[in-house]
Design an enzyme around this catalytic site. Structure first.
Site: not given
Ligand code: PEP
Ligand code: MG
Length: 877
Positions: A336, A452, A855
């Site tokens: 892999r 959180h 930009y």
């Protein structure tokens, strides 16, 4: 009817969604003619149906399974469950997206009290047959029957001691027989069931266990952490066993085709003789470095090297390969694309271009810009042999060290004294926000990448390690333990939010630098991108950093910070709270030379490149004294009867209260302040052009763009623009020289977007302030949203992403599109950029590219990320 079971030669690497990564690569390697033991794959869509319909679905599979097993028996010339020379198989999980070690595997299936004798007869080794059998019982019991693994390892240790064997491969057949006896007893004790003797039952149960392992806790947490969808399912690979534990001429190992941590081109791996695959990972015996095989088994080593190179060329990427040697014969069991560090990813991509394997475009697309970001955060300079206490999720990149603190109030207190702290908690809540702001980094034991703590930390650009379950926190005592270490309140620790490591002690931090290899990749990117990349910087040092990283100008120089230092705050207050013109003028006069210095520094660093200076946009409350503190001060002064000072403070209190706003984010901000107090903006442009002309006089090339913030109505610009021009012209007259310049505007309010045609009449350029535009599009104030409810929205999937980090294309983005279109209707070719935080976010950069912006402007550290992302967007287009 859908086919649910695929023989290896029927698939290819393109079938990974259906066959999983492992299955697709086994198929591909089979096609390539590599020595892969034969086998077949149950598809991910079978897994999904099984998860939905339960075991009843397996009846549908039965026929196909029998047919494929028969073919496997023919190919191997052996029968599954036979007492003569039995066929043994492995059952391995393998999803479309790599989830290393998260799901299950069972090896050596097909052995029982009778077939084990057959295996002995066929191989002539009783030791080998018994070794396979004890392995099967343990693995099957753990994976299929849920027996705790330590019960088996304990028993193994006991027998090793009893038989005086140092390693498991030194156990005698008699010892193994005893071990098997006890293993079976453990199974009965723990499950009230015998270890199943029926090979067909073993196989079916193993398949079910592997299918179910898609939803085990580990796997779910991993998917959450890596944003992998939960509805992919796993494939199941059933493959003829080859045996690395067949004796001293057998073995097993893993390798990377390049060094996964540096990217260096060199086979990098480990092997163990007379062992099966899981021994290498489990650390039962210490594996040997692959280099050693070069001397001991040169023929096999050369073969491995040849296959490894072939695979790498074929997949055009670093490969992570698993192999087994059975009696001197090599088999490849897995390949892999290798997991690697950010630095290695870059080096490998660049090297592969130079080796003629990849094109430059492919290399640019190969390195995710977010990877580049990892090496551009401050990094810990770790001494040799640093001690990792535990590992959690790499929730917010970068590293930090400081004193361990378990209480947000204390964190805040210590930080105010100038101490560095790491805030540690089970999980943070919005009530902890003050401590989080004060801390250098966050460490939590619960919660994932969208907890959180993780969300807030990423929002604040602070390192965080979350979900570090190995830590035991004792909040009352103010300490945590990890393994046999205890870290008490106030002791130094280091966290690495890029790797998830929690490290003992303090560490030096080093500034990131671009390596030559990274520079090379970025140069290629520069040739391909259409977007210009600028930086947000408001002092010389940041501007220099930006320039070093390749910024082509400053897209946003915020002037608020220039008003905040100790020497300036009182002047600013005098200006804001001053009630006479004289008072205000005096303050402005004193501020001008200070501003001039600030601007000179930046203009000097950015010589030859455009610098966009935004006129003051203050959340006013940041400049005003705290009313509560003032009140306390007055009470104190009254108590000690300091009448005069108390009176002065009361006066200040009155003025401050008059200026206080009920919603500072929507108050006297941006150009509104400039309109009420035109002399303030006039002073700013005078200071700016005084610095500019001074540098120009020294022969420096100065390019200035003045930017007006938070405009919602074209008339605001119509009011300000001539006044600013007049002030600038006056300054030129006074200096007896002039400069070219532009006056443009930020577009950061929905009304500005939809009336951009009008606004463009008074603006030389537009720059999207997508921070405010996101706030006002959603009606969220960012601090409140991120502190109080956004994590919940993300957890509940009400929002897919934090819109302050990745531009909300549907809503905010729609407004951006309208503004571009309307603006350029009025002024063809109007220069348009973005300077909100999204200017450094790869997905948002792609949006800017696709919508014709000129930009993006982002923080200096993200300039390289933006260069790469802009090129990728351009190539993808
Ligand atoms: C913005 O709103 O996106 C912006 C760049 O301005 P600030 O973040 O300073 O409000
Ligand atoms: Mg703004």
């Amino acid at each position: 009817m859908e086919k649910y079971v695929w023989y290896f030669h029927e698939g290819s690497k393109d079938d990974r969604m259906l066959l999983g990564g492992k299955g697709a690569n086994l198929a591909e390697m089979t096609r390539l003619g590599l020595p892969v033991p034969p086998g077949f794959t149950i598809t991910t869509s079978a897994c999904l149906r099984y998860l939905e319909e339960g075991e009843a679905f397996l009846d549908t599979l039965k026929e196909e399974l029998e047919e494929k097993l028969k073919k496997l028996e023919q190919d191997m010339g052996k029968k599954f469950g036979s007492v003569q020379d039995p066929l043994l198989v492995s059952v391995r999980s393998g999803a479309a997206v790599s989830m290393p070690g998260m799901m299950d595997t069972v090896l050596n299936l097909g052995l029982n009290d009778n077939t084990v004798e057959g295996l002995e007869k066929a191989t002539g080794s009783r030791w080998f047959a018994l070794d396979c059998y004890r392995r099967l019982i343990q693995m099957y019991a753990e994976v299929v029957m849920g027996v705790a693994s330590f019960l088996f390892s304990q028993e193994l240790e006991r027998i090793k001691e009893q038989y005086d064997a140092e390693a498991d491969n030194q156990l005698t057949p008699a010892a193994l027989e005893e071990l098997i006896h006890y293993f079976k007893k453990i199974v009965v004790q723990e499950t009230k069931e015998e270890f199943p003797q029926d090979p067909q039952k073993q196989l079916l149960k193993a398949i079910i266990a592997v299918l179910n392992s898609w939803n085990n806790r580990r796997a779910v947490v991993y998917r959450d952490a890596h944003a992998i969808p939960h509805d992919l399912g796993t494939a199941v690979n059933i493959q003829a066993m080859v045996f690395g534990n067949r004796g001293e001429k057998s073995g097993t190992g893993v390798l990377f085709t390049r060094d996964p941590s540096t990217g260096e081109k060199k086979l990098y791996g480990e092997f163990l003789m007379n062992a099966q695959g899981e021994d290498v990972v489990a650390g039962i015996r210490t594996p040997l470095p692959l280099d050693q095989m070069k001397e001991e088994l040169p023929k096999i080593y050369n073969e491995i090297e040849e296959f490894a190179q072939r695979l790498e060329k074929h997949y055009k990427d670093i490969q992570d390969v698993e192999f087994t040697i059975e009696e001197g014969r090599l088999f490849i069991l897995k390949t892999r694309n290798g997991e690697r560090t950010a630095a290695a990813a870059i080096k490998i991509a660049v090297d592969l271009v130079e080796e003629g394997v990849l094109t430059k475009d492919e290399a640019i697309l190969r390195v995710p810009p977010s990877e580049l970001e990892k090496i551009l955060h401050k990094q810990v300079e770790l001494g040799k042999g640093y001690e990792v206490l535990a590992r959690g999720l790499p929730a917010s990149p970068g590293a930090a060290s400081g004193k361990a603190v378990f209480n947000p109030d204390l964190a805040e207190k210590l930080a105010k004294k100038g101490e560095r702290v790491i805030l540690i908690a089970l999980e943070t809540t919005p009530d902890d926000i003050h401590g989080m702001i004060a801390a250098q980094g966050l460490l939590t034991t619960r919660g994932g990448m969208t907890s959180h703590a993780a969300v807030v930390a990423r929002g604040m650009g602070k390192p965080a390690v979350c979900g570090c379950e190995a830590l035991r926190i004792d909040t009352d005592k103010g300490q945590f333990s990890a393994g046999n270490h205890t870290i008490k309140n106030g002791e130094y620790i280091t966290i690495n939010g890029s790797t998830g490591e929690v490290i003992k002690g303090d560490s030096e931090m080093k500034e990131p630098e671009l390596t030559d290899t990274t520079e090379k990749l970025l140069k290629w990117a520069d040739e391909r991108r259409k977007l210009k990349i600028r930086a947000n910087a408001d002092n010389g040092e940041d501007a220099q950093k930006a320039r070093d990283f390749g910024a082509e100008g400053i897209g946003l120089c915020r002037t608020e910070h220039m008003f905040m230092g100790k020497d300036r705050m009182h002047l600013v207050r005098q200006l804001i709270l001053g009630e006479t013109e004289r008072e205000q003028e005096a303050a402005l006069e004193n501020l001008l030379p200070l501003q001039q210095n600030d601007f000179r520094e930046i203009l000097q660093v950015m010589e030859g490149l455009p610098v966009t200076v935004r006129l003051l946009d203050p959340p006013l409350h940041e400049f005003l004294p705290d009313l509560l503190e003032l009140q306390e001060e007055i009470l104190r002064l009254e108590k000690i009867e300091d009448v005069e000072l108390a009176q002065e403070k009361r006066e200040l209190f009155r003025k401050t209260r008059n200026m206080s706003e009920s919603n500072p984010m929507l108050g006297l901000r941006g150009c509104r302040l400039g309109i009420i107090m035109p002399s303030l903006y006039e002073m700013q442009v005078k200071a700016l052009f005084r610095a500019g002309t001074e540098l120009a006089a020294q022969g420096k090339d100065v390019i200035i763009e003045v930017m007006i913030p938070l405009v919602s109505e074209a008339e605001e610009l119509a009011f300000l623009q001539p006044r600013l021009e007049k002030a600038i012209e006056e300054e030129f007259a006074q200096q007896g020289t002039s400069l070219e310049y532009q006056i443009g505007t930020m577009i950061e309010l929905p009304r500005a977007c939809v009336t951009a045609d009008d606004i463009a009449q008074h603006a030389d350029f537009f720059s999207f302030g997508t921070n405010d535009l996101t706030q006002t599009t959603y009606g969220f104030s960012r601090d409140d949203a991120e502190g109080k409810f956004l994590h919940y929205y993300l957890e509940k999937k009400i929002l897919a992403d934090n819109p302050f980090i990745s531009l909300d294309k549907k809503g905010t983005g729609r407004l951006v599109k309208i503004a571009v279109e309307e603006g350029r209707k009025t002024r063809k070719g109007l220069k348009i950029g973005i300077c909100g935080e999204h200017g450094g976010d790869p997905g948002s950069i792609e949006f800017c590219h696709n919508n014709g912006l000129d930009y993006v402007s982002c923080s200096p550290y993200r300039v390289p990320v933006a260069r790469l992302a802009a090129a990728a967007a351009s190539i993808r287009e």
